[in-house]
Motif scaffolding. Structure first.
Motif, short mmCIF file in Angstrom:
data_model
loop_
_atom_site.label_atom_id
_atom_site.label_comp_id
_atom_site.label_asym_id
_atom_site.label_seq_id
_atom_site.Cartn_x
_atom_site.Cartn_y
_atom_site.Cartn_z
N ALA A 176 -14.54 -8.83 -50.17
CA ALA A 176 -14.87 -10.26 -50.12
C ALA A 176 -15.73 -10.67 -51.32
CB ALA A 176 -15.61 -10.58 -48.83
N TRP A 177 -16.75 -9.87 -51.61
CA TRP A 177 -17.66 -10.26 -52.71
C TRP A 177 -16.94 -10.22 -54.06
CZ3 TRP A 177 -19.81 -12.24 -49.14
CH2 TRP A 177 -20.43 -11.58 -48.07
N PHE A 178 -16.12 -9.20 -54.27
CA PHE A 178 -15.39 -9.12 -55.53
C PHE A 178 -14.35 -10.23 -55.66
CE2 PHE A 178 -16.50 -4.39 -55.55
CZ PHE A 178 -17.53 -4.56 -56.48
N MET A 179 -13.76 -10.63 -54.54
CA MET A 179 -12.80 -11.73 -54.58
C MET A 179 -13.47 -13.02 -55.02
SD MET A 179 -9.91 -13.20 -54.36
CE MET A 179 -8.86 -11.89 -53.76
N TRP A 180 -14.67 -13.28 -54.51
CA TRP A 180 -15.37 -14.50 -54.92
C TRP A 180 -15.90 -14.40 -56.35
CZ3 TRP A 180 -14.99 -19.12 -52.90
CH2 TRP A 180 -14.49 -19.23 -51.60
N ALA A 181 -16.25 -13.19 -56.78
CA ALA A 181 -16.61 -13.01 -58.19
C ALA A 181 -15.39 -13.28 -59.07
CB ALA A 181 -17.13 -11.59 -58.42
N ALA A 182 -14.22 -12.84 -58.62
CA ALA A 182 -12.99 -13.11 -59.35
C ALA A 182 -12.71 -14.60 -59.41
CB ALA A 182 -11.81 -12.37 -58.71
N ASN A 183 -13.09 -15.34 -58.35
CA ASN A 183 -12.94 -16.79 -58.37
C ASN A 183 -13.78 -17.42 -59.48
OD1 ASN A 183 -11.47 -18.57 -56.11
ND2 ASN A 183 -11.91 -16.55 -55.26
N LEU A 184 -14.98 -16.89 -59.69
CA LEU A 184 -15.82 -17.40 -60.77
C LEU A 184 -15.20 -17.11 -62.13
CD1 LEU A 184 -19.39 -16.44 -59.48
CD2 LEU A 184 -18.27 -18.69 -59.40
N VAL A 185 -14.63 -15.91 -62.29
CA VAL A 185 -13.94 -15.57 -63.53
C VAL A 185 -12.75 -16.51 -63.74
CG1 VAL A 185 -12.58 -13.80 -64.71
CG2 VAL A 185 -14.64 -13.15 -63.45
N ASN A 186 -12.00 -16.74 -62.67
CA ASN A 186 -10.85 -17.64 -62.77
C ASN A 186 -11.27 -19.06 -63.13
OD1 ASN A 186 -7.90 -18.30 -62.06
ND2 ASN A 186 -9.04 -19.71 -60.75
N LEU A 187 -12.35 -19.54 -62.52
CA LEU A 187 -12.83 -20.89 -62.81
C LEU A 187 -13.20 -21.03 -64.28
CD1 LEU A 187 -13.75 -23.72 -61.94
CD2 LEU A 187 -15.96 -22.70 -61.29
N ALA A 188 -13.93 -20.05 -64.80
CA ALA A 188 -14.34 -20.10 -66.20
C ALA A 188 -13.12 -20.10 -67.12
CB ALA A 188 -15.26 -18.93 -66.53
N LEU A 189 -12.15 -19.24 -66.82
CA LEU A 189 -10.98 -19.13 -67.68
C LEU A 189 -10.09 -20.36 -67.61
CD1 LEU A 189 -9.98 -15.38 -67.13
CD2 LEU A 189 -11.00 -16.40 -69.16
N VAL A 190 -9.89 -20.90 -66.39
CA VAL A 190 -9.00 -22.05 -66.28
C VAL A 190 -9.62 -23.29 -66.92
CG1 VAL A 190 -9.77 -22.92 -64.01
CG2 VAL A 190 -7.39 -23.22 -64.72
N LEU A 191 -10.95 -23.43 -66.83
CA LEU A 191 -11.62 -24.55 -67.51
C LEU A 191 -11.53 -24.41 -69.02
CD1 LEU A 191 -14.83 -24.99 -65.31
CD2 LEU A 191 -12.90 -26.58 -65.49
N LEU A 192 -11.46 -23.17 -69.48
CA LEU A 192 -11.37 -22.90 -70.92
C LEU A 192 -9.94 -23.07 -71.44
CD1 LEU A 192 -12.98 -21.76 -73.41
CD2 LEU A 192 -12.17 -19.50 -72.72
N LEU A 193 -8.96 -22.61 -70.68
CA LEU A 193 -7.60 -22.52 -71.19
C LEU A 193 -6.71 -23.70 -70.83
CD1 LEU A 193 -6.93 -18.74 -70.44
CD2 LEU A 193 -7.60 -19.76 -72.60
N ALA A 194 -6.83 -24.21 -69.59
CA ALA A 194 -5.89 -25.25 -69.15
C ALA A 194 -6.04 -26.55 -69.96
CB ALA A 194 -6.03 -25.50 -67.66
N PRO A 195 -7.25 -27.16 -69.98
CA PRO A 195 -7.38 -28.40 -70.74
C PRO A 195 -7.66 -28.17 -72.22
CG PRO A 195 -9.41 -27.97 -69.56
CD PRO A 195 -8.47 -26.86 -69.20
N GLY A 196 -8.02 -26.93 -72.57
CA GLY A 196 -8.35 -26.63 -73.96
C GLY A 196 -9.75 -27.07 -74.31
N THR A 197 -10.69 -26.16 -74.33
CA THR A 197 -12.08 -26.45 -74.70
C THR A 197 -12.53 -25.49 -75.78
OG1 THR A 197 -12.86 -25.03 -72.89
CG2 THR A 197 -12.66 -27.38 -72.41
N TRP A 198 -13.69 -25.82 -76.39
CA TRP A 198 -14.25 -25.01 -77.46
C TRP A 198 -13.25 -24.79 -78.58
CZ3 TRP A 198 -17.23 -20.58 -74.48
CH2 TRP A 198 -18.30 -21.16 -73.80
#
Length: 458
Positions: A176-198
């Protein structure tokens, strides 16, 4: 934790503490599993929200790409259920050192199943998307995202096996804890890659697919790292190459085949409800999506309880303790029934309010709200049937749940939904009635089977 010997009496005075013990263990096991399963849903929801806010067209690509992946993934996950059940049985038999062999077999299976799923989906997925009548641009956009999604299947299969093994050991927390940590990784990556930032180019649905893949790689590495660093890993046989045991290998696969087939039947039948709704128009599809999303969220709790039930029943079955098998099942069914009743009573009066939370369109709300209220009749039997199915598999009855799901959801629900919705003109209400009827049939058959087996000696 072993059951106190003082509680071994067959009198009610002796059974009552055992019921309390099973109840506490069920809740202890199920809670983290519910959180883990909700984490899976949250990852998909996060991707949809981020991509949707960037571009509605890209959201369409994402949704279409994910549809065939979800069917393959759900079926593949069922194939690894044997890891969970066989691990719990080994613990019940007092052979903790044998659980490492279960894990090693499971990891080998998961790599092969993951690779096969990736190859099959990569070869057939694009053709499927172009053959179902989509516009070329829509099919092409979904195909690009689909090809990235397929890359995550092997690593995700490994993470599921690792999580199931820990759940079989009564250690569901790390998953459970690693799954939610993976959610944080996913959130960071999708915010970076989907709309295009930085300064990165916007990748839309493809970016979300890469984010999911990256999160799943993180999850797999974290789960395997945790297992390899466990102080008791060597004692559990994790690093010991086991002797060949063809009977155990066959049983582990047999449990997986039954669960995988059941998952496929359920996913395929509910996917057909979307098609029937589509025949009634876009409004019906949107309204049914609301009902189905709420039902999926509710389903995460009995799905977690089913894992707890499988572990408790599996341990008792491995210990050859019929009374403990029956007691664990009864406790799990009681808790599940209470949850189904309470959640139905909570959602029924709030159906319209919940529908407003999904959309502002009055016509969609007018169609979704009564269907969601009616769906409250489904939550009780649907919750019980999934817990009963897992409890039966844990006690060695692998194929009856599969046949029950085939009969209930494919044989009854699909034709009944079409007949009620289209020829009878009930529309979305007709589809919902079909789901309710099928859920009750499945529930009665599976609970009846468990009761029948409870009268026999193991």
């Amino acid at each position: 934790m072993d059951r106190p010997a003082a509680q071994a009496s067959s009198s009610w005075g002796g059974r009552h503490p055992l019921v309390r013990y099973d109840l506490s263990q069920l809740l202890k096991l199920s809670g983290p599993v519910v959180l883990s399963r909700l984490g899976i849903m949250t990852m998909g929801l996060t991707d949809a929200v981020v991509v949707g806010r960037y571009s509605a067209q890209e959201l369409g690509y994402h949704a279409l790409a994910w549809a065939p992946v979800s069917v393959v993934l759900t079926m593949a996950i069922g194939l690894f259920t044997g890891v969970q059940v066989m691990t719990a049985r080994a613990i019940g038999e007092g052979r903790r050192e044998a659980t490492g062999a279960v894990l090693r077999r499971g990891l080998s299976y998961s790599v092969w199943v993951g690779l096969a799923s990736m190859i099959v989906l990569a070869l057939t997925g694009p053709a499927f998307l172009h053959a179902i009548g989509l516009e070329d641009d829509l099919a092409d956009g979904a195909t690009r995202a689909l090809m990235v999604f397929t890359l995550s299947l092997p690593v995700y299969a490994v993470s599921v096996t690792a999580s199931f093994w820990l759940e079989g050991l009564s250690k569901p927390g790390p998953g459970a804890w690693f799954m939610w940590a993976a959610n944080l990784v996913n959130l960071a990556l999708v915010l970076l890659l989907a709309p295009g930032t930085w300064g990165l180019p916007a990748m839309g649905a493809v970016g979300a697919a890469w984010a999911t893949t990256g999160a799943r790689v993180f999850l797999t590495v974290a789960m395997l790292g945790y297992i390899f660093l466990m102080p008791e890993a060597r004692a559990l046989g994790v690093f010991t190459k086991p002797e060949r045991n063809r009977a155990a290998e066959a049983e582990q696969r047999r449990i997986g085949y039954g669960a995988g087939a059941s998952n496929f039947f359920e996913v395929a039948s509910f996917a057909s409800m979307n098609i029937i709704a589509g025949w009634m128009g876009g409004l019906a599809v949107a309204a049914w999506a609301i009902v189905l999303n709420v039902a999926a969220l509710v389903f995460m709790v009995p799905l977690g309880l089913s894992t707890g039930a499988a572990v408790l029943v599996g341990k008792a079955y491995g210990a050859r303790d019929p009374a403990a098998v029956n007691r664990a099942g009864a406790v799990a069914f009681g808790v599940t029934a209470l949850f189904g009743l309470l959640v139905s009573l909570a959602i029924w009066p709030a159906a319209e309010l919940i529908s407003h939370g999904y959309t502002r369109d009055a016509a969609t709300i007018a169609m979704a709200a009564p269907a969601l209220a009616l769906a409250c009749l489904m939550f009780f039997p649907d919750a019980l049937q999934v817990v009963a199915a897992q409890a039966l598999r844990a006690r060695g009855d692998v194929w009856l749940p599969t046949y029950t799901h085939l009969a209930s959801y494919i044989g009854v629900m699909m034709p009944l939904a079409y007949w009620l919705a289209i020829p009878m003109g009930l529309g979305l209400i007709g589809i919902t009635w079909a789901v309710v009827v099928a859920s009750f049939i499945s529930c009665v058959l599976l609970l009846g089977r468990f009761r029948m087996l409870s009268r026999r000696l193991l």
